[in-house]
Design a protein around this motif. Structure first.
Motif, short mmCIF file in Angstrom:
data_model
loop_
_atom_site.label_atom_id
_atom_site.label_comp_id
_atom_site.label_asym_id
_atom_site.label_seq_id
_atom_site.Cartn_x
_atom_site.Cartn_y
_atom_site.Cartn_z
N ASP A 80 -0.30 -1.79 4.32
CA ASP A 80 0.58 -0.62 4.43
C ASP A 80 -0.21 0.69 4.34
OD1 ASP A 80 3.06 0.58 4.84
OD2 ASP A 80 3.54 0.67 2.70
N ARG A 82 -1.75 4.19 5.38
CA ARG A 82 -1.11 5.28 6.11
C ARG A 82 -2.15 6.33 6.53
NH1 ARG A 82 4.49 4.29 7.21
NH2 ARG A 82 4.86 2.40 5.97
N GLY A 86 1.36 10.29 7.55
CA GLY A 86 2.34 9.35 6.99
C GLY A 86 2.65 8.16 7.87
N THR A 87 2.12 8.14 9.09
CA THR A 87 2.37 7.00 9.97
C THR A 87 1.44 5.84 9.61
OG1 THR A 87 0.81 7.88 11.61
CG2 THR A 87 3.14 8.46 11.86
N ILE A 88 1.79 4.65 10.08
CA ILE A 88 1.03 3.44 9.75
C ILE A 88 -0.37 3.49 10.36
CG2 ILE A 88 0.89 0.94 10.16
CD1 ILE A 88 3.94 0.85 10.03
N ASP A 89 -1.35 3.17 9.54
CA ASP A 89 -2.73 3.02 10.01
C ASP A 89 -2.93 1.54 10.34
OD1 ASP A 89 -5.43 2.86 10.43
OD2 ASP A 89 -5.98 4.13 8.72
N TRP A 93 -4.64 -1.78 8.34
CA TRP A 93 -3.77 -2.91 7.98
C TRP A 93 -4.28 -4.19 8.62
CZ3 TRP A 93 2.19 -1.77 7.58
CH2 TRP A 93 2.79 -2.72 6.74
N LYS A 235 3.10 -6.31 1.80
CA LYS A 235 3.45 -5.20 0.91
C LYS A 235 3.82 -5.68 -0.50
CE LYS A 235 6.42 -3.07 3.69
NZ LYS A 235 7.36 -2.02 4.18
#
Length: 253
Positions: A80, A82, A86-89, A93, A235
């Motif tokens: 998770d 980021r 704030g967007t998903i990296d 991941w 998560k």
């Protein structure tokens, strides 16, 4: 004495393999019948099919060897991940996804070796390349390593339904070997999550699992939408390791 010596031989072999690959892990053994009795009906049928003509002997004298390999800490911290906005990296991941695939490969290879050397039937850590329309279709394809691990005393069933080990949290993957080698068996560990809800707070589906018709299906669909290199999320695992009441006791490599 024979059972203890046999288990020590298997453990020594597993420890050598862990040293070769540079990972932490755990090993235990469980009574075959105890595992069989704890499985859901569709997995009992699968186990009977896997064992074939040897099933009756395993019921009478058999064991499960359960081997587990823990994730490295850096991989858990990639879950998770980021970006600054704030967007998903997804690249970070995917480091966790890569480790998931790598550990499964290690487990499957070691399980094969243990089965060859000590006699037995290996059961892979995961099923690769299978497409299903509902999570329930998975249930009859293999047997639950979590049930084996529970009965081998390697941890308790956490609120996220994963096995929580006292050293490695639930950041661990398992494979199993069916054998008639006489072995000492572990004892089930008492659940110790208490009032901790770290994993539930990390996942909306887990938090509402008692309200949803099948939270596992929601989880499966979410994982597919993530589109990582493996069908994983993690998560709840990261939350258990970093935020649970045991965070000061857990230690990954």
């Amino acid at each position: 004495m024979e059972r203890r010596e046999n288990f020590q031989k298997v453990k020594n072999f597993f420890d050598r393999k862990l040293a070769e690959i540079g990972y932490y892990g755990i090993i235990g053994a469980a009574e075959f019948k105890g595992v069989y009795d704890a499985l859901m009906p569709v997995q009992k049928a699968k186990l009977e099919d896997i064992c074939g003509e040897r099933f009756h002997n395993f019921i009478m004298n058999g064991s499960f060897i359960c081997i587990g390999i823990a994730f490295p800490e850096y991989a858990i911290d990639c879950i998770d991940a980021r970006l600054s906005d704030g967007t998903i990296d997804k690249d970070r991941w995917n480091i966790y996804a890569d480790e998931y695939n790598k550990i499964n490969g290690f487990l499957n290879a070691i399980a094969e070796e243990i089965a060859d050397i000590f006699g037995g039937i290996p059961i892979q850590a995961t099923i690769e390349g299978v497409k299903v329309k509902n999570v329930k279709e998975y249930y009859g394809m293999t047997i639950s390593h979590r049930v084996v691990a529970e009965n081998a005393g390697l941890g308790w069933r956490g609120k996220n339904e994963l096995i929580v080990n006292e050293k490695f949290s639930c950041a661990i993957r398992f494979a199993s070997i069916i054998t008639d080698l006489p072995l000492i068996h572990g004892r089930r560990v008492e659940a110790s999550c208490g009032e901790c809800n770290a994993c539930l707070e990390a996942c909306l589906f887990l938090k509402n699992k008692d309200k949803l018709e099948d939270y596992r299906e929601h989880c499966r669909k979410y994982i597919l939408e993530l589109g990582l290199k493996a069908e994983v999320c993690g998560k709840c695992i990261k939350a258990c390791y970093r935020n649970s009441i045991f965070r000061g006791k857990f230690k990954l490599k």
